[in-house]
Motif scaffolding. Structure first.
Motif, PDB file in Angstrom:
ATOM      1  N   GLU A 146      34.245 -13.622 -31.587  1.00 27.32           N
ATOM      2  CA  GLU A 146      32.857 -13.815 -31.173  1.00 27.32           C
ATOM      3  C   GLU A 146      32.241 -12.462 -30.836  1.00 27.32           C
ATOM      4  O   GLU A 146      32.867 -11.627 -30.186  1.00 27.32           O
ATOM      5  CB  GLU A 146      32.802 -14.729 -29.951  1.00 27.32           C
ATOM      6  CG  GLU A 146      31.404 -14.949 -29.415  1.00 27.32           C
ATOM      7  CD  GLU A 146      31.424 -15.712 -28.098  1.00 27.32           C
ATOM      8  OE1 GLU A 146      30.423 -16.350 -27.765  1.00 27.32           O
ATOM      9  OE2 GLU A 146      32.470 -15.660 -27.407  1.00 27.32           O
ATOM     10  N   SER A 147      31.009 -12.246 -31.263  1.00 28.94           N
ATOM     11  CA  SER A 147      30.333 -10.988 -30.978  1.00 28.94           C
ATOM     12  C   SER A 147      28.829 -11.228 -30.921  1.00 28.94           C
ATOM     13  O   SER A 147      28.270 -11.930 -31.773  1.00 28.94           O
ATOM     14  CB  SER A 147      30.658  -9.944 -32.057  1.00 28.94           C
ATOM     15  OG  SER A 147      29.961  -8.734 -31.805  1.00 28.94           O
ATOM     16  N   GLY A 148      28.177 -10.653 -29.908  1.00 30.13           N
ATOM     17  CA  GLY A 148      26.735 -10.807 -29.774  1.00 30.13           C
ATOM     18  C   GLY A 148      25.946  -9.889 -30.684  1.00 30.13           C
ATOM     19  O   GLY A 148      24.758 -10.110 -30.922  1.00 30.13           O
ATOM     20  N   THR A 149      26.590  -8.843 -31.196  1.00 26.25           N
ATOM     21  CA  THR A 149      25.942  -7.929 -32.142  1.00 26.25           C
ATOM     22  C   THR A 149      26.776  -7.874 -33.417  1.00 26.25           C
ATOM     23  O   THR A 149      27.991  -7.648 -33.370  1.00 26.25           O
ATOM     24  CB  THR A 149      25.799  -6.515 -31.548  1.00 26.25           C
ATOM     25  OG1 THR A 149      27.087  -6.033 -31.166  1.00 26.25           O
ATOM     26  CG2 THR A 149      24.884  -6.537 -30.335  1.00 26.25           C
ATOM     27  N   SER A 182      23.253 -18.982 -33.248  1.00 30.86           N
ATOM     28  CA  SER A 182      24.219 -19.287 -32.182  1.00 30.86           C
ATOM     29  C   SER A 182      24.033 -20.734 -31.742  1.00 30.86           C
ATOM     30  O   SER A 182      22.895 -21.179 -31.528  1.00 30.86           O
ATOM     31  CB  SER A 182      24.029 -18.333 -31.002  1.00 30.86           C
ATOM     32  OG  SER A 182      24.896 -18.666 -29.936  1.00 30.86           O
ATOM     33  N   ASP A 189      21.240  -8.926 -33.277  1.00 28.75           N
ATOM     34  CA  ASP A 189      21.619  -8.968 -31.862  1.00 28.75           C
ATOM     35  C   ASP A 189      21.239 -10.324 -31.262  1.00 28.75           C
ATOM     36  O   ASP A 189      20.061 -10.663 -31.173  1.00 28.75           O
ATOM     37  CB  ASP A 189      20.919  -7.847 -31.100  1.00 28.75           C
ATOM     38  CG  ASP A 189      21.427  -7.700 -29.673  1.00 28.75           C
ATOM     39  OD1 ASP A 189      22.159  -8.594 -29.203  1.00 28.75           O
ATOM     40  OD2 ASP A 189      21.093  -6.695 -29.023  1.00 28.75           O
ATOM     41  N   THR A 215      22.939 -11.238 -28.237  1.00 29.23           N
ATOM     42  CA  THR A 215      23.728 -11.141 -27.003  1.00 29.23           C
ATOM     43  C   THR A 215      23.226 -12.098 -25.929  1.00 29.23           C
ATOM     44  O   THR A 215      24.023 -12.675 -25.176  1.00 29.23           O
ATOM     45  CB  THR A 215      23.683  -9.695 -26.475  1.00 29.23           C
ATOM     46  OG1 THR A 215      24.122  -8.806 -27.488  1.00 29.23           O
ATOM     47  CG2 THR A 215      24.572  -9.545 -25.252  1.00 29.23           C
ATOM     48  N   HIS A 271      22.054 -14.990 -26.296  1.00 25.09           N
ATOM     49  CA  HIS A 271      22.137 -16.398 -26.699  1.00 25.09           C
ATOM     50  C   HIS A 271      23.563 -16.820 -27.056  1.00 25.09           C
ATOM     51  O   HIS A 271      23.751 -17.797 -27.782  1.00 25.09           O
ATOM     52  CB  HIS A 271      21.221 -16.657 -27.906  1.00 25.09           C
ATOM     53  CG  HIS A 271      19.813 -16.211 -27.707  1.00 25.09           C
ATOM     54  ND1 HIS A 271      18.956 -16.832 -26.829  1.00 25.09           N
ATOM     55  CD2 HIS A 271      19.117 -15.181 -28.266  1.00 25.09           C
ATOM     56  CE1 HIS A 271      17.778 -16.225 -26.855  1.00 25.09           C
ATOM     57  NE2 HIS A 271      17.856 -15.222 -27.713  1.00 25.09           N
ATOM     58  N   LEU A 272      24.559 -16.120 -26.551  1.00 27.19           N
ATOM     59  CA  LEU A 272      25.939 -16.493 -26.864  1.00 27.19           C
ATOM     60  C   LEU A 272      26.329 -17.774 -26.137  1.00 27.19           C
ATOM     61  O   LEU A 272      25.913 -18.012 -25.000  1.00 27.19           O
ATOM     62  CB  LEU A 272      26.895 -15.366 -26.449  1.00 27.19           C
ATOM     63  CG  LEU A 272      26.885 -14.108 -27.318  1.00 27.19           C
ATOM     64  CD1 LEU A 272      27.810 -13.057 -26.727  1.00 27.19           C
ATOM     65  CD2 LEU A 272      27.291 -14.421 -28.754  1.00 27.19           C
ATOM     66  N   LEU A 295      29.054 -19.372 -34.249  1.00 31.63           N
ATOM     67  CA  LEU A 295      28.158 -18.340 -34.756  1.00 31.63           C
ATOM     68  C   LEU A 295      28.144 -18.453 -36.266  1.00 31.63           C
ATOM     69  O   LEU A 295      29.199 -18.572 -36.902  1.00 31.63           O
ATOM     70  CB  LEU A 295      28.626 -16.944 -34.335  1.00 31.63           C
ATOM     71  CG  LEU A 295      28.744 -16.669 -32.832  1.00 31.63           C
ATOM     72  CD1 LEU A 295      29.216 -15.236 -32.604  1.00 31.63           C
ATOM     73  CD2 LEU A 295      27.416 -16.897 -32.130  1.00 31.63           C
TER      74      LEU A 295
END
Length: 275
Positions: free
Chosen positions: A59-62, A83, A117, A119, A121-122, A129
């Motif tokens: 999982e990654s916000g960017t 997301s 990006d 981040t 809204h994770l 995602l």
């Protein structure tokens, strides 16, 4: 017949010229709107590692994306990252999903690298995602933009990569917590408190009655049923034939007689002297 052909030649020439212009313009217009799916790669570590794998490693916000190879001039490639919250950690167990947020951008030959990006809204628990090649927002707002739902997803043929995972949310307590105050248990070493003595008010001028305390009856001794020993008789005087009591009475009587005789003599003498 020839006259007719001569009159029709200008018209045919005009039609041919128009068709030629349309053929020259059409490819450029088509290239700007539909160039097929671009050769997109992505990175979740700031561009250190690039991949085109269909499963995102974490999982990654960017998410950084780029066009691989030599993109066609004039083509535009839309890339989006959505997301969602889910009910399970896998796509098959995702169940109902809720849209959280998204980001979108456009890559071209001259602008072939950018960062998505999301981040803010994770998902906090189970989530998904989705990195897909179209600039549409699939948020469940209408039938053309449905939410992902296993086994159907709106990114069919457009999915670049996806991630499913997370952990279950901690259930929130319902109602206000009740605090129970423990009741102290009296121990044998602790004496019970003595209740306070409340004085009874006495009206002014009234005489306070004096309590008379009667002595408690003394219980009578219980007679003994055991036989009493016989009392020995008092000893008597031997040799004189009389005891101490008889001698004393005799001496007193003699003294009385002497006194009476003396008194009589004295009275007689007094009477004689008077004559």
């Amino acid at each position: 017949m020839r006259a007719r052909l001569r009159r029709g030649l200008p018209t045919l020439a005009a039609l041919g010229l128009t068709a030629g212009v349309l053929l020259l313009v059409a490819p450029a217009a088509h290239a700007g709107t539909n160039c097929g799916r671009g050769p997109v790669q992505y990175s979740i570590d700031g561009g250190t590692h690039w991949t085109a794998d269909a499963t995102m490693p974490a999982e990654s916000g960017t998410v950084e994306v780029r066009l691989a190879g030599e993109p066609t001039a004039g083509c535009e490639y839309h890339v989006s990252l959505g997301s969602y919250t889910t009910q399970g950690a896998t796509w098959a167990a995702s169940g109902h999903q809720t849209f959280l947020g998204w980001a979108t951008l456009t890559l071209t030959r001259d602008h072939d690298r950018a960062t998505l990006d999301i981040t803010a809204h994770l998902p906090q628990c189970y989530g998904e995602l989705a990195l897909y090649a179209v600039g549409e927002k699939y948020d469940g707002s209408d039938s053309d933009h449905p939410l992902p739902h296993y086994p159907d997803e709106p990114f069919s043929g457009l999915m670049i990569a996806s991630w499913n995972g997370g952990t279950a949310c901690t259930p929130k307590p319902t109602g206000s917590p009740t605090t129970t105050t423990p009741t102290p248990t009296p121990t044998s070493a602790t004496a019970a408190p003595t209740p306070p003595v409340v004085p009874i008010p006495v009206p002014t001028g009234a005489t306070t009655p004096t309590a008379t305390i009667s002595p408690a009856p003394v219980p009578s001794p219980t007679p003994s049923h055991s036989p009493q020993a016989p009392v020995a008789p008092a000893p008597t005087l031997a040799a004189t034939g009389a005891d101490d009591g008889v001698l004393t009475a005799t001496a007193v009587g003699a003294a009385a007689l002497l006194a009476a005789g003396a008194a009589a003599v004295y009275v007689g003498r007094r009477r004689a002297a008077r004559r």
